[in-house]
Design a protein around this motif. Structure first.
Motif, mmCIF file in Angstrom:
data_model
loop_
_atom_site.group_PDB
_atom_site.id
_atom_site.type_symbol
_atom_site.label_atom_id
_atom_site.label_comp_id
_atom_site.label_asym_id
_atom_site.label_seq_id
_atom_site.Cartn_x
_atom_site.Cartn_y
_atom_site.Cartn_z
ATOM 1 N N ASP A 183 -18.585 -24.534 -7.224
ATOM 2 C CA ASP A 183 -18.296 -25.865 -6.694
ATOM 3 C C ASP A 183 -18.076 -26.891 -7.796
ATOM 4 O O ASP A 183 -17.488 -27.952 -7.548
ATOM 5 N N ASN A 184 -18.550 -26.609 -8.996
ATOM 6 C CA ASN A 184 -18.374 -27.531 -10.122
ATOM 7 C C ASN A 184 -17.152 -27.201 -10.971
ATOM 8 O O ASN A 184 -16.872 -27.897 -11.952
ATOM 9 N N VAL A 185 -16.435 -26.154 -10.592
ATOM 10 C CA VAL A 185 -15.233 -25.744 -11.322
ATOM 11 C C VAL A 185 -14.014 -26.354 -10.639
ATOM 12 O O VAL A 185 -13.854 -26.257 -9.422
ATOM 13 N N ILE A 186 -13.175 -27.004 -11.430
ATOM 14 C CA ILE A 186 -11.903 -27.524 -10.919
ATOM 15 C C ILE A 186 -10.782 -26.916 -11.755
ATOM 16 O O ILE A 186 -10.788 -27.009 -12.987
ATOM 17 N N VAL A 187 -9.860 -26.267 -11.078
ATOM 18 C CA VAL A 187 -8.721 -25.624 -11.733
ATOM 19 C C VAL A 187 -7.573 -26.617 -11.807
ATOM 20 O O VAL A 187 -7.258 -27.295 -10.823
ATOM 21 N N GLN A 188 -6.960 -26.697 -12.970
ATOM 22 C CA GLN A 188 -5.894 -27.675 -13.193
ATOM 23 C C GLN A 188 -4.733 -27.030 -13.948
ATOM 24 O O GLN A 188 -4.895 -25.949 -14.532
ATOM 25 N N PRO A 189 -3.560 -27.662 -13.947
ATOM 26 C CA PRO A 189 -2.398 -27.069 -14.627
ATOM 27 C C PRO A 189 -2.464 -27.255 -16.147
ATOM 28 O O PRO A 189 -1.760 -28.075 -16.730
ATOM 29 N N GLY A 190 -3.334 -26.489 -16.787
ATOM 30 C CA GLY A 190 -3.510 -26.579 -18.226
ATOM 31 C C GLY A 190 -4.749 -27.366 -18.593
ATOM 32 O O GLY A 190 -5.520 -27.814 -17.730
ATOM 33 N N GLY A 191 -4.950 -27.549 -19.906
ATOM 34 C CA GLY A 191 -6.118 -28.269 -20.381
ATOM 35 C C GLY A 191 -5.945 -29.770 -20.422
ATOM 36 O O GLY A 191 -6.918 -30.526 -20.306
ATOM 37 N N ASN A 193 -8.804 -28.175 -5.766
ATOM 38 C CA ASN A 193 -9.669 -27.800 -6.882
ATOM 39 C C ASN A 193 -9.509 -26.347 -7.304
ATOM 40 O O ASN A 193 -10.175 -25.891 -8.238
ATOM 41 N N GLY A 194 -8.625 -25.594 -6.631
ATOM 42 C CA GLY A 194 -8.371 -24.211 -7.015
ATOM 43 C C GLY A 194 -8.821 -23.215 -5.961
ATOM 44 O O GLY A 194 -9.685 -23.513 -5.129
ATOM 45 N N LEU A 195 -8.231 -22.053 -5.962
ATOM 46 C CA LEU A 195 -8.618 -20.998 -5.031
ATOM 47 C C LEU A 195 -10.108 -20.667 -5.187
ATOM 48 O O LEU A 195 -10.602 -20.523 -6.311
ATOM 49 N N PRO A 196 -10.838 -20.525 -4.078
ATOM 50 C CA PRO A 196 -12.260 -20.163 -4.193
ATOM 51 C C PRO A 196 -12.495 -18.914 -5.025
ATOM 52 O O PRO A 196 -13.431 -18.866 -5.834
#
Length: 388
Positions: free
Chosen positions: A91-99, A67-70
């Motif tokens: 905790d509700n943020v998820i990092v992804q490769p683009g939109g 979900n991405g680096l803290p």
């Protein structure tokens, strides 16, 4: 080989096809002015680039949490509070490769045969593409020129059925540059109280690109829908980082775990060094962002007026993003013909309005992510073509 039927339902993004064709013509020696592709023509700010380099030099070579680096998720939450006043848990943020992964995952979470998903039309083509892929029924939200390409809340609410699972909105919008006023968003949110089964995906990737004193209205500021709201944002447009492939979304509690599982199955995690660059973007100086938007504004003012001065063309004001979406019906050409002639006869790459849905017929998208000098030259070429 027998391929899955779902693959045949998957569409594409025509802007990349136009970019490829423009590249072919340029390779043949033609001078092509590219007003087609939707990416800033600025370099990524140097402090962001150096943060990515330093991360590699410091050994950021391995996997990261799915979900991405803290630290990056914390930076996102802090940035959303700074910009919107919204309280978001990392905790509700998820990092992804683009939109696009957010679009894909959100539609996959709700789309299946028998379901309906509403989306803007004309709108970003991947919305409709992925809806079709899942087997759900795409229900267009018609965006009209006379309303500045803003959605009408009553119309949207009137289209909801017991099969509606998800509504997608996008403001500021691609391809139109339209910005939906707060009163329409207020009406939509209030009306959704009667439809608790409907989730909402708010694509806010252009949230920092607004003009003439307009202020962004984030759906994060509406507590009544936070438990069914997905907000898409990222670094690509704001920080000129399209090639870095870095985006994020805020997900409601009940979707965090299943979407994280989708990340694990799909891409494992986002490039580690890119995430460190993302931290630098959010926590570092914002001067270059403001300068870029100011330059876009100068170009916007020019291109909207210049398009309105062309024979057979009229163009609504563009309130955000970096696109103009003129009506070209008065030229006697349909959208695809105009796109092709502008490219092959005038050397100007644009994108047909029909690339953004059937309701884009009669329009062509111009990206003003190019220098003012080249935009002026492009308009001159098209003027000559239309006058001939």
């Amino acid at each position: 080989m027998k391929l899955a039927a779902s693959l045949s339902r998957l569409g594409t993004e025509s802007a990349f096809q136009v970019l490829a064709r423009a590249g072919e013509l340029a390779a043949q020696g033609q001078d092509i002015i590219n007003l087609g592709i939707g990416q800033p023509d600025f370099r990524t700010p140097e402090h962001i680039v150096q943060a990515g380099i330093k991360a590699l030099q410091d050994g950021a070579h391995g996997y990261t949490p799915a979900n991405g680096l803290p630290a990056l998720r914390e930076a996102v939450a802090a940035d959303l509070h700074r910009r919107h006043g919204a309280t978001v848990s990392p905790d509700n943020v998820i990092v992804q490769p683009g939109g696009k992964p957010t679009m894909f995952f959100a539609v996959m979470a709700f789309g299946e045969p028998g379901a309906e998903i509403m989306y803007p039309n004309p709108g970003f083509p991947i919305y409709e593409s992925v809806i079709n892929y899942t087997g759900a029924t795409p229900v267009p939200i018609a965006l009209s020129e006379d309303q500045g390409f803003a959605f009408d809340a009553e119309m949207v609410l009137g289209q909801i059925t017991d099969r509606t699972r998800l509504i997608i909105i996008n403001s500021p919008a691609n391809p139109t540059g339209g910005v939906t006023p707060k009163e329409q968003i207020d009406k939509l949110v209030a009306g959704l109280e009667a439809h608790p089964h409907v989730a909402l995906l708010s694509d806010e990737i252009y949230s920092q690109m607004l003009y003439d004193g307009r202020e962004h209205v984030s759906l994060l500021n509406y507590p009544s829908i936070r438990d069914r709201l997905i907000v898409l944002d990222g670094w690509s447009k704001t920080y000129a980082m399209t090639g870095w492939r870095l985006g994020f979304a805020v997900w409601p509690d009940k979707l965090v775990e299943p979407i994280t599982r989708l990340c694990v199955n799909d891409h494992s995690c986002v490039n580690a060094a890119t995430q460190h660059a993302g931290i630098a973007a959010l926590t570092g100086p914002q001067d270059e962002v403001r300068d870029m938007v100011a330059q876009f504004d100068t170009r916007r003012r020019y291109i909207v007026k210049a398009l309105n001065d062309l024979p057979g063309v009229r163009c609504a004001d563009a309130g955000g993003a970096f696109y103009a979406f003129p009506n070209i019906e008065g030229t006697g050409m349909d959208s695809r013909t105009a796109q092709d002639r502008f490219l092959t006869e005038a050397g100007v790459a644009t994108v047909s309005g029909t690339s953004f849905g059937a309701m884009g017929e009669g329009f062509v998208r111009f990206s003003y992510a190019n220098s003012l000098e080249r935009i002026e030259e492009a308009i001159g070429r098209i003027d000559k073509l239309l006058a001939g």
